[in-house]
Design a protein around this motif. Structure first.
Motif, PDB file in Angstrom:
ATOM      1  N   GLN A   1      85.676   7.608  26.112  1.00 30.54           N
ATOM      2  CA  GLN A   1      86.249   7.111  24.865  1.00 30.54           C
ATOM      3  C   GLN A   1      85.184   6.580  23.912  1.00 30.54           C
ATOM      4  O   GLN A   1      85.177   6.887  22.735  1.00 30.54           O
ATOM      5  N   SER A   2      84.290   5.755  24.439  1.00 35.15           N
ATOM      6  CA  SER A   2      83.327   5.111  23.544  1.00 35.15           C
ATOM      7  C   SER A   2      82.031   5.904  23.457  1.00 35.15           C
ATOM      8  O   SER A   2      81.232   5.659  22.557  1.00 35.15           O
TER       9      SER A   2
ATOM     10  N   HIS B   1      80.866   7.098  28.753  1.00 34.54           N
ATOM     11  CA  HIS B   1      82.288   6.764  28.729  1.00 34.54           C
ATOM     12  C   HIS B   1      83.027   7.752  27.834  1.00 34.54           C
ATOM     13  O   HIS B   1      82.612   7.981  26.690  1.00 34.54           O
TER      14      HIS B   1
ATOM     15  N   THR C   1      81.124  -3.395  40.367  1.00 36.47           N
ATOM     16  CA  THR C   1      79.730  -3.783  40.260  1.00 36.47           C
ATOM     17  C   THR C   1      79.668  -5.261  39.922  1.00 36.47           C
ATOM     18  O   THR C   1      80.460  -5.760  39.132  1.00 36.47           O
TER      19      THR C   1
ATOM     20  N   ALA D   1      82.400  -1.131  28.785  1.00 33.24           N
ATOM     21  CA  ALA D   1      82.082   0.179  28.202  1.00 33.24           C
ATOM     22  C   ALA D   1      82.744   0.429  26.854  1.00 33.24           C
ATOM     23  O   ALA D   1      82.284   1.271  26.091  1.00 33.24           O
ATOM     24  N   THR D   2      83.848  -0.286  26.555  1.00 33.61           N
ATOM     25  CA  THR D   2      84.560   0.027  25.312  1.00 33.61           C
ATOM     26  C   THR D   2      84.910  -1.211  24.486  1.00 33.61           C
ATOM     27  O   THR D   2      85.525  -1.087  23.430  1.00 33.61           O
ATOM     28  N   ASP D   3      84.577  -2.384  24.992  1.00 32.21           N
ATOM     29  CA  ASP D   3      84.880  -3.640  24.296  1.00 32.21           C
ATOM     30  C   ASP D   3      86.371  -3.900  24.136  1.00 32.21           C
ATOM     31  O   ASP D   3      86.785  -4.651  23.254  1.00 32.21           O
TER      32      ASP D   3
ATOM     33  N   ARG E   1      79.658   5.475  25.294  1.00 34.34           N
ATOM     34  CA  ARG E   1      78.591   4.558  25.657  1.00 34.34           C
ATOM     35  C   ARG E   1      78.124   4.834  27.090  1.00 34.34           C
ATOM     36  O   ARG E   1      78.855   5.377  27.896  1.00 34.34           O
ATOM     37  N   SER E   2      76.889   4.438  27.379  1.00 29.45           N
ATOM     38  CA  SER E   2      76.363   4.628  28.727  1.00 29.45           C
ATOM     39  C   SER E   2      77.186   3.829  29.725  1.00 29.45           C
ATOM     40  O   SER E   2      77.622   2.722  29.433  1.00 29.45           O
ATOM     41  N   ARG E   3      77.346   4.400  30.892  1.00 31.32           N
ATOM     42  CA  ARG E   3      78.057   3.685  31.942  1.00 31.32           C
ATOM     43  C   ARG E   3      77.638   4.251  33.289  1.00 31.32           C
ATOM     44  O   ARG E   3      76.916   5.248  33.355  1.00 31.32           O
TER      45      ARG E   3
ATOM     46  N   GLU F   1      85.292  -3.220  33.736  1.00 24.22           N
ATOM     47  CA  GLU F   1      84.462  -2.056  33.439  1.00 24.22           C
ATOM     48  C   GLU F   1      84.808  -1.497  32.049  1.00 24.22           C
ATOM     49  O   GLU F   1      83.921  -1.122  31.279  1.00 24.22           O
ATOM     50  N   ASN F   2      86.103  -1.466  31.750  1.00 25.91           N
ATOM     51  CA  ASN F   2      86.530  -1.017  30.427  1.00 25.91           C
ATOM     52  C   ASN F   2      85.972  -1.917  29.334  1.00 25.91           C
ATOM     53  O   ASN F   2      85.496  -1.429  28.309  1.00 25.91           O
TER      54      ASN F   2
ATOM     55  N   GLY G   1      90.247   0.327  27.785  1.00 27.64           N
ATOM     56  CA  GLY G   1      89.380   1.503  27.691  1.00 27.64           C
ATOM     57  C   GLY G   1      89.733   2.447  26.554  1.00 27.64           C
ATOM     58  O   GLY G   1      89.501   3.638  26.637  1.00 27.64           O
ATOM     59  N   HIS G   2      90.328   1.908  25.479  1.00 26.79           N
ATOM     60  CA  HIS G   2      90.609   2.762  24.326  1.00 26.79           C
ATOM     61  C   HIS G   2      89.320   3.044  23.573  1.00 26.79           C
ATOM     62  O   HIS G   2      88.357   2.276  23.661  1.00 26.79           O
ATOM     63  N   SER G   3      89.336   4.095  22.817  1.00 25.47           N
ATOM     64  CA  SER G   3      88.174   4.419  22.022  1.00 25.47           C
ATOM     65  C   SER G   3      87.937   3.303  21.002  1.00 25.47           C
ATOM     66  O   SER G   3      88.849   2.941  20.267  1.00 25.47           O
ATOM     67  N   PRO G   4      86.728   2.767  20.951  1.00 24.22           N
ATOM     68  CA  PRO G   4      86.471   1.680  19.995  1.00 24.22           C
ATOM     69  C   PRO G   4      86.733   2.134  18.552  1.00 24.22           C
ATOM     70  O   PRO G   4      87.033   1.314  17.692  1.00 24.22           O
TER      71      PRO G   4
END
Lengths: 262, 424, 655
Positions: free
Chosen positions: A22-23, A20, A174, C378-380, A25-27, C374-375, C384-387
């Motif tokens: 931004q993070s 990802h 998904t 992947a980003t909590d 992290r795996s995606r 999905e955001n 979808g901002h950067s954590p």
């Protein structure tokens, strides 16, 4: 769309573990997801999805959650070389269309894997595919994505390799349940390490300095101007009392300068 | 040398004396005639501090050193500078080559191409064994470029033939392979771009069995730094033979001229074998509105202040802009939901964002935070969008858009005419 | 006389038929999933639940509550006495007189039911419900006449002559048959009286018994997630696909619906013309588990959808033919329908159960739903901002972070408003107030994750549970007495939905909304505020659903405003009847088109009070209401209003 009335082409989509932006992290990788989506469109249940790596990786469940019955994993360590595994797998399968992303979101992301596979298999390759509009046993009609939303139509004979552009149809959502239930077929392999890459130094990306407007000043006034002038555009120009024609001209000039109209 | 002589400065001692003497009766007329250009004893241009500047609105003399409101005199000077001839960089009997395959979008070198050519010269300068190497550009298909010599092209291989027209990666690859066999270049440099550079580089690397470096941005003769893992890491490695280079990887050539001598390729017969597995069916016309909003580089966005929607759509079509909209315009049903820009819609990254009749709710401003240039048209001079904009127009949108449409139509007509002339 | 044996026979036959119907109906409910219920305690509690809790809701409409007591009470009493007097033939004048009394009461009630049915409001269902008051009247009159002899008012040997007797017997027999069919047979075979039978059992076996006796139970029930390692759950479908996937007492609950349409009247999506009508939804659920079509439905349809096309069966996928998925995604989960339902049916539970199937099994969350989920994964956070940018808003706030201090009095749960520039103004205002009151406060910083509210309402319970568990794991590392948040959605999750994950991180911790907490501070005198100068403008207050209906906090925000000297110009729909802003339940994400926007309607409610400022206690409401095109009243979070009134210490007062 499919002349034989059924999904008779055998499609393989290769998937990797995305990252990802931004993070970190795996995606599910953006382009790989689209490769699976396009594979589902072309082949339905005849689609084989293959990943080289760790079969326990949770992201695989995200791919499976697109409605796959099973997923093939060629087991491999993180520093392994996927090429020989993929080649062995593909040369033993009867696949005639191979779909994958352009560049992986993790690792070297050189984008070379599809080219190396195509070269080894002797298949033609199409990069940046936006859509496969028509396919039969012999050939496929493919749309390539070009910059600024342009498309090029190309006919290619089967078998072939295609890398999938971000312009291709978006990967479907998904779903948790099907993702959990999909079978993972593990194919164990000998460990093949990528020796060249182990010599590389890898560090977090340094921000790239944006190129300044280079002024090779010939005189003091120009140097002074280059040093003190606001960055191009300068911001905050307000036009209030000019005629509409002048205002439109100002906008038009800016658009020309920014090269959005040519 | 004769053409240079016309640029030599001839001194007129009498005129100089009059120019120095402000009390001389002919002083003013001489100064006016010379276009404010005065040469000192050493031949350097001297400024007359007494005639520099202008009287400001409050009656005080102002000197504009930055020349932001340059007048006529300035333009005269630039017309003189234009004719400077750059020194010629010659490579005689090169001992090696660096090959560059530029994208040549629209038959012309792109800035990206020029950066790569500049980098090629930098790499030559860093070579330890020999610096007598030439930069060779390999161009396919039709070329409209006239400035190869200024971009740093020492040698040129121009392969134009029907087998290279359009989408012909296999034919181009075969040619590059042939060139590689013949010249054994030190490096192959490609722009890492969506205009074909990446594709061709990857094909060549796969064919030659070379481990290419992609997304390289800091390259020296010894080591290369390239981006990996979707731009999140830097990989430091030995500089390989084949490089795909990011934009701004090097500085374009701007101080030398180059020879642009043609280089021949042997055995072009190989190229007659055309791969029939890929057949190009040509370009397809695409509506800019098909471009995903998040990726569009030019967005014309509509808000509550638009009343003439037909005009708005026409304007977007003429400008070739992707349409966007504020939440309100979407809620009111004038635009589909997929067009909504903002925190609750799409976060856009356009280079130019032209906001028409959008006052700029905070959620909207967040969504356009990454846009480079914002142009706003709004009747309310106090709204946030006007405050944020790089160019703000306080006016009713309908009139401005009408003018804009007229300008673009005129521009397109002019361009068509030019293309016709080009073709002729 | 023929009636002497005909009447008991008729009563007995219809009672037997009713019994058979009851068993059949119960079998329909039993197609649902098992759910543990305390049968005895439930049945014992049922009368109290009816008289107290249900009646409390009905009582909001005084006309209806009195009518129902007279009719319903009269009928139950009368029916019991009819059995004694006419079936068992107990000859007691007292019983007969009591029966006459009960029938009179029922008659009076039925008259009012009848009166209301002369020109019924649109929310009421028509069809069979239109004949019910007539049958009620017939029942009471017929049995009144039949009981007269038993009461000794008419002589036993009263005759009208042979012919007259025959006619009287036939007429009375027909009337008895008619009314008893409706009242007994119809009760268990699907007539309007079904509500009494199913409703009573529904009250006894309610899935949320905590709701009775003044309690509150609003947290959604967790999905049992399958896992690939556990063969017991492997292959299990998540969420509700078919009617048989509901719990049996949920099916029973659907059957309890009286089609009074109160839910329809308060539903914001229905009013906005989105394809949702809670009443129709519940009726469709009944069609689902009983099988058949919705042809007989006689109430308002889903807006812009035709009635009669829906088909369902107990083992058929609900969204394939019975209801469209758009209907499910229109709901804002504002709980207005649940709050208003006199039968205490749980609409929101059912809707989210069905959404879970669509999201977890089908992957069909509409519009931006897929992207948002999905955001979050992947980003909590949903956008979808950067954590790592979660605490950027607080860069200049000088706030303590839990990681450093480990122990604090008040933990400030920031929620995802941290990423939104508008919400950040609320956060800063609240921090300003906390500082003014010298509260020992800290934030979790980047360790905080999305509360999971949006994921859960969108049906993705897997993601919700993952977030909840990770949040609880973080919380369990630290010591604090209170958690305070400005986001009612996070507040609701923390308070009501984080239980049952085997963590005692929140044990003994007060979870508070910022309005509640600020109100405490003011009452304790820790926060001194100047009166609010409204300059003659009116201020109204919008109750956020997740603060009000979900958590019962109606008073603290009002007390806070009152403490500033603000007199609230209340909207017609406020308190427990507050209308949703349209921002809950992921509705802005799934974005089902309607004829109007819910936020616009709410803003009309605001403007009709003449207010030029509306106070809110929720960032989502703030965003939705500010999305209404200007000119409109300004929208301020209560924290923002308060922060502007902090009393600055005067020169002399400085220590």
């Amino acid at each position: 769309m499919l002349p034989n009335g059924e999904h008779s082409v055998k499609v393989v989509s290769l998937v990797s573990i995305g990252r990802h932006p931004q993070s970190g992290r795996s995606r599910r990788a953006e382009q790989d997801g689209r490769a699976v989506e396009l594979g589902l469109k072309l082949a339905g249940d005849n689609l084989t999805v293959v990943h080289a790596g760790d079969s326990q990786e949770p992201v695989l469940r995200q791919y499976a959650g697109m409605g796959l019955n099973a997923l093939t994993v060629l087991s491999q360590e993180a520093d392994g070389d996927a090429l020989p595994l993929m080649y062995d797998f593909l040369s033993q399968s009867d696949a005639n269309v191979l779909l994958m992303g352009i560049r992986a979101e993790s690792g070297e992301s050189s984008g070379m894997l599809p080219y190396l596979l195509a070269e080894k298999l002797g298949w033609p390759l199409l990069s940046r595919v936006a859509d496969i509009v028509h396919i039969n046993q012999r050939e496929a009609e493919v749309l390539l994505a070009l910059p600024r939303g342009q498309r090029r139509s190309v006919t290619v004979s089967l078998p072939f390799v295609a890398t999938i552009d971000n312009a291709a149809i978006e990967a479907r959502q998904t779903a948790f349940g099907p993702g959990l239930r999909a079978k993972i077929n593990l194919i164990e392999n000998q460990k093949i390490t990528d020796d060249t890459a182990t010599a590389w130094q890898i560090s977090p990306a340094k921000p790239r300095p944006k190129r300044m407007k280079v002024v090779k000043a010939k005189n003091a006034a120009d140097r002074f101007k280059a040093a003190t002038a606001k960055p191009a555009g300068g911001g905050g120009k307000i036009m209030k009392n000019e005629t509409p024609a002048e205002k439109a001209q100002a906008i038009f000039d800016l658009l020309l300068e920014e090269k959005v109209i040519r | 040398m004769s053409e240079l002589s016309s640029n030599l400065i001839r001194r007129d001692p009498r005129a100089e004396w009059i120019a120095r003497n402000r009390l001389h009766p002919l002083h003013d007329s001489i100064m006016a005639a010379s276009g404010a250009e005065v040469r000192g004893p050493s031949g350097l241009i001297r400024k007359n501090p007494h005639i520099v500047g202008f009287i400001g609105p409050n009656g005080i003399k102002r000197i504009d050193r930055a020349n932001t409101t340059s007048g006529i005199g300035n333009k005269k000077r630039s017309s003189v500078i234009q004719e400077v001839v750059l020194p010629l960089h010659q490579v005689v009997n090169p001992e090696g080559y660096i090959f560059v395959v530029p994208d040549m979008v629209g038959g012309r070198l792109t800035t990206h191409d020029k950066d790569v050519l500049g980098l090629a010269h930098k790499l030559i300068k860093e070579q330890s064994d020999t610096q007598n190497m030439a930069v060779v550009a390999v161009c396919f298909g039709e070329s409209k470029e006239t400035q190869f010599e200024l971009a740093g092209v020492d040698r040129l291989i121009h392969l134009s033939g029907s087998q290279f027209d359009g989408f012909t990666p296999e034919a181009r690859l075969t040619a590059l392979q042939q060139i590689n066999n013949q010249y054994q270049p030190k490096h192959w440099l490609f722009p890492d771009s969506i205009n074909g550079g990446t594709d061709l580089a990857s094909r060549l690397a796969a064919r030659l069995g070379e481990r290419a470096a992609a997304q390289a941005w800091q390259v020296s003769a010894i080591q290369t730094v390239c981006r990996g893992a979707s731009g999140s890491v830097d990989i430091v490695r030995e500089t390989p033979k084949i490089l795909m280079l990011l934009e701004e990887c090097g500085d374009a050539i701007d101080e030398t001229r180059h020879e642009v001598l043609p280089l021949s390729v042997d055995d072009m017969g190989l190229l007659e074998k055309i791969d029939t597995r890929l057949i190009d069916k040509g370009l397809m016309a695409v509506d800019p509105n098909e471009v995903p909003l998040a990726e569009a580089e030019f967005i014309l966005s509509a808000g509550n202040g638009i009343h003439n929607w037909d005009q708005f759509h026409e304007c977007a079509k003429e400008l070739g802009a992707t349409e966007g909209a504020s939440r309100v315009a979407v809620d009111d049903g004038f635009m589909p939901r997929a067009r909504q820009v903002g925190a609750s819609g799409t976060w856009v990254t356009a280079r130019v964002y032209l906001a028409v009749g959008i006052s700029g709710a905070i959620q909207h401003m967040q969504g356009i935070g990454q846009c480079e240039k914002i142009v706003a048209i709004n009747t309310d001079a106090g709204c946030d969008m006007i405050k944020r904009a790089d160019l703000a127009i306080v006016e009713d949108s309908e009139e401005v858009l009408a003018e804009l449409i007229r300008l673009v139509k005129q521009h397109n007509l002019f361009k068509e005419q030019e293309e016709k002339d080009d073709a002729a | 006389m023929i009636l002497d044996w005909l009447l008991p026979t008729l009563i007995a036959v219809l009672l037997v038929l009713a019994g058979i119907g009851a068993v059949r109906r119960a079998n329909l409910w039993r197609a649902g999933q098992a759910e543990k219920v305390d049968v005895i305690a439930g049945l014992m509690a049922m009368p109290k639940r009816y008289l107290h809790d249900l009646h409390h809701v009905v009582e909001r409409d005084k006309y209806m509550s009195r009518t129902h007591v007279a009719t319903g009470g009269g009928f139950v009493l009368a029916m019991a006495l009819v059995v004694l007097v006419h079936l068992f033939g107990i000859e007691s004048k007292i019983l007969a007189w009591m029966l006459l009394g009960a029938l009179t009461m029922m008659f009076c009630g039925a008259l009012f039911v009848f009166k209301r049915r002369i020109n019924p409001p649109s929310r009421l269902s028509k069809g069979p419900w239109m004949r019910l008051p007539k049958n009620l009247l017939v029942f009471s009159i017929t049995f009144f006449v039949l009981t007269l002899p038993a009461a000794g008012v008419l002589p036993e040997s009263f005759t009208l002559g042979a012919m007259g007797n025959w006619i009287l017997t036939i007429v009375l027999s027909v009337l008895v048959l008619l009314s008893l069919s409706e009242m007994l047979f119809g009760m268990t075979w699907g007539g309007p009286m079904k509500h009494a039978f199913a409703g009573a059992l529904h009250l006894a076996f309610h899935r949320r018994p905590e709701r009775f006796g003044g309690g509150r139970s609003t947290g959604l029930k967790a999905v049992e997630l399958a896992s690939d390692s556990n063969s017991m759950t492997f292959g299990k479908i998540h969420g509700v696909a078919k009617p048989s996937d509901f719990k049996w007492n949920q099916l029973l609950g659907f059957d309890a619906c009286v089609q009074c349409g109160r839910c329809e009247a308060v539903c914001p999506a229905f009013a906005a013309g989105q394809p949702l009508n809670p009443k129709k939804l519940i009726q469709d659920m009944v069609v689902g588990f009983a099988g058949g079509t919705d042809e007989k439905y006689a109430g308002s349809p889903y807006p812009n959808k035709e009635v009669g096309k829906a088909k369902g069966g107990v083992d058929q996928i609900i969204t394939e033919g019975l209801i469209s998925s758009e209907t499910l995604w229109s709901c804002t989960t504002c709980r207005a329908c649940v709050e208003e339902c006199p039968m205490m049916i749980e609409h929101v539970d059912a809707i989210v159960d069905m959404r879970r199937f669509l999201t977890l099994e089908k992957g069909e969350t509409p519009n931006k739903g897929a992207q948002v989920l999905e955001n979050i994964i992947a980003t909590d956070n949903p956008n979808g901002h950067s954590p790592a940018s979660r605490t950027h808003w607080a860069a200049d706030q000088n706030l303590k972070v839990m990681k450093d201090v480990k122990q604090v009095d008040v933990l400030f749960w920031v929620s995802d408003g941290a990423f939104d520039m508008r919400s950040q103004r609320i956060l800063r205002s609240f921090v300003k107030l906390l500082k003014a009151a010298n509260v020992d406060v800290a934030i979790l910083g980047d360790e905080e994750l999305d509360s999971g509210d949006v994921a859960r309402r969108l049906g993705d319970d897997a993601t919700f549970q993952s977030l909840a568990k990770r949040n609880l794991a973080v919380l369990s590392q630290y010591q604090f007495n209170k958690i305070v948040t400005t986001d009612p959605h996070a507040f609701h999750c923390l308070k009501n939905e984080y239980g049952g994950f085997g963590s005692d991180a929140l044990k003994g911790v007060d979870v508070l909304h910022h309005t509640t907490f600020l109100n405490q501070l003011i009452k304790e005198g820790r926060l001194e505020l100047d009166a609010f100068a409204s300059n003659g403008g009116k201020v109204t207050y919008h109750d956020p659903c997740y603060l009000g209906r979900y958590n019962g906090e109606y008073e603290a925000p009002r007390e806070l405003l009152a403490s500033l000297g603000i007199k609230i110009a209340e909207m017609e729909r406020s308190g427990y009847r507050s209308r949703c802003c349209g921002g809950g339940g992921g509705a802005p994400i799934t974005d089902i088109p309607g004829e109007r926007r819910i936020a616009d309607m709410r803003m009309e409610d605001v403007t009709s009070t003449g207010a030029d400022m509306v106070a809110v206690g929720c960032q989502q409401c703030t965003a939705m209401l500010e999305g209404v095109v200007e000119p409109r009243p300004v929208i301020r979070d209560i924290a923002e209003i308060l922060a502007g009134q902090i009393r600055e210490p005067k020169e002399g007062e400085r220590v």
